[in-house]
Design a protein around this motif. Structure first.
Motif, PDB file in Angstrom:
ATOM      1  N   LEU A  37      21.564   7.546 -48.582  1.00 38.65           N
ATOM      2  CA  LEU A  37      20.919   7.003 -49.588  1.00 38.65           C
ATOM      3  C   LEU A  37      21.461   7.158 -50.922  1.00 38.65           C
ATOM      4  N   ASP A  40      23.874   4.060 -52.241  1.00 38.04           N
ATOM      5  CA  ASP A  40      23.083   2.576 -52.660  1.00 38.04           C
ATOM      6  C   ASP A  40      22.357   1.860 -51.933  1.00 38.04           C
ATOM      7  N   LEU A  41      21.904   2.310 -50.788  1.00 37.68           N
ATOM      8  CA  LEU A  41      21.418   1.445 -49.712  1.00 37.68           C
ATOM      9  C   LEU A  41      19.898   0.947 -50.310  1.00 37.68           C
ATOM     10  N   LYS A  42      19.656  -0.259 -49.795  1.00 35.79           N
ATOM     11  CA  LYS A  42      18.222  -0.678 -49.991  1.00 35.79           C
ATOM     12  C   LYS A  42      17.481  -0.608 -48.785  1.00 35.79           C
ATOM     13  N   LYS A  43      16.440  -0.021 -48.709  1.00 34.24           N
ATOM     14  CA  LYS A  43      15.359  -0.212 -47.674  1.00 34.24           C
ATOM     15  C   LYS A  43      14.949  -1.640 -47.465  1.00 34.24           C
ATOM     16  N   ILE A  44      14.939  -2.036 -46.351  1.00 31.90           N
ATOM     17  CA  ILE A  44      14.315  -3.448 -46.163  1.00 31.90           C
ATOM     18  C   ILE A  44      12.993  -3.445 -45.249  1.00 31.90           C
ATOM     19  N   TYR A  68      18.189  -0.206 -43.480  1.00 32.09           N
ATOM     20  CA  TYR A  68      18.855   0.062 -44.849  1.00 32.09           C
ATOM     21  C   TYR A  68      20.096  -1.109 -44.729  1.00 32.09           C
ATOM     22  N   ARG A  69      20.240  -1.829 -45.858  1.00 31.39           N
ATOM     23  CA  ARG A  69      21.233  -2.742 -46.094  1.00 31.39           C
ATOM     24  C   ARG A  69      22.192  -2.055 -47.188  1.00 31.39           C
ATOM     25  N   SER A  70      23.504  -2.251 -47.215  1.00 28.09           N
ATOM     26  CA  SER A  70      24.490  -1.834 -48.071  1.00 28.09           C
ATOM     27  C   SER A  70      24.787  -3.070 -49.005  1.00 28.09           C
ATOM     28  N   PRO A  71      25.330  -2.727 -50.104  1.00 26.50           N
ATOM     29  CA  PRO A  71      25.628  -3.778 -51.177  1.00 26.50           C
ATOM     30  C   PRO A  71      26.773  -4.972 -50.357  1.00 26.50           C
TER      31      PRO A  71
END
Length: 184
Positions: A37, A40-44, A68-71
Motif C-alpha cells: 500500500l 501508491d496502489l489504488k484498490k479497484i 489493486y492497481r499500480s500507477p
C-alpha cells in the motif's frame, strides 16, 4: 506453539461461531499488504472473480479477490486461489445438457438441437415455399445513397438491394436505423 498461534486459536474458539466463513490474515500477509500500500496502489472495487488460464485448460480462479492497481498499470490480487479443470466442467455441463434433452424428449417438449431445427425449417420450406416481396424485382433509384452503405445494409440484414435502398432513404442515409428497421 507460538504466542501468535495461541492467540489465533483462542480467537477462533471464543469469537467465531461454527460454520462462519472467516479468513484470518497472518502477520506476514499483513506486513506485505502494508508495504504494497506504500507503493501508491489504488484498490479497484467491484471485481468478483479473477481467473488465470494455464496449459491444459486448467484455470486458477480467485473468488472475491482484493485487486489493486499500480500507477504503472500492473495489478496485484489478494485472495484464495483455487484450481478448476475446465475440461472437467465442460464434461459435466455436457452431461447435464444431455440429461435435460432426454427429459424434454420423454415429456414431449420441443427439441432445440440443431438437427431438429434444420428438419423443421426444411419442412416449413417444403410446405409454404419461399415467398418474395413485391419490391424485390423492381428497379430502385439509388441517387443520394452511398453504394457502400447499401452493400453494408444488405450484408447485415440479408435483404435485397431494393429493400436496403428503401430503408436507407426512409432513414435519411442512417445505416444504423436502416439496419434496425429490419430487426423489429
Amino acid at each position: 506453539m507460538s504466542v501468535e498461534e495461541q492467540k489465533i486459536t483462542e480467537i477462533e474458539e471464543t469469537q467465531i461461531p461454527e460454520g462462519a466463513e472467516v479468513s484470518l490474515i497472518s502477520k506476514n500477509e499483513k506486513k506485505a499488504r502494508k508495504l504494497l500500500l506504500k507503493l501508491d496502489l489504488k484498490k479497484i472495487p467491484g471485481i468478483t472473480r479473477v481467473t488465470f488460464k494455464r496449459k491444459g485448460n486448467i484455470i486458477v480462479a480467485i473468488e472475491q479477490p482484493e485487486v489493486y492497481r499500480s500507477p504503472a498499470g500492473s495489478y496485484i490480487v489478494f485472495g484464495e486461489a483455487k484450481v478448476e479443470d475446465f475440461s472437467k466442467r465442460y464434461a459435466e455441463a455436457a452431461a447435464a445438457q444431455a440429461a435435460a434433452q432426454e427429459s424434454a424428449a420423454s415429456t414431449g417438449e420441443i427439441s432445440k438441437d440443431p438437427a431438429s431445427i434444420t428438419a423443421d425449417l426444411e419442412a416449413a420450406a417444403a410446405q409454404g415455399g419461399v415467398q418474395k416481396a413485391d419490391d424485390d424485382d423492381e428497379e430502385v433509384d439509388e441517387t443520394g445513397v452511398n453504394a457502400d452503405d447499401i452493400d453494408l445494409v444488405m450484408q447485415q440484414t440479408n435483404v435485397s438491394r431494393a429493400k436496403a435502398v428503401k430503408a436507407l432513404k426512409e432513414h435519411d442515409g442512417d445505416m444504423v436505423n436502416a439496419i434496425m428497421s429490419f430487426t423489429s
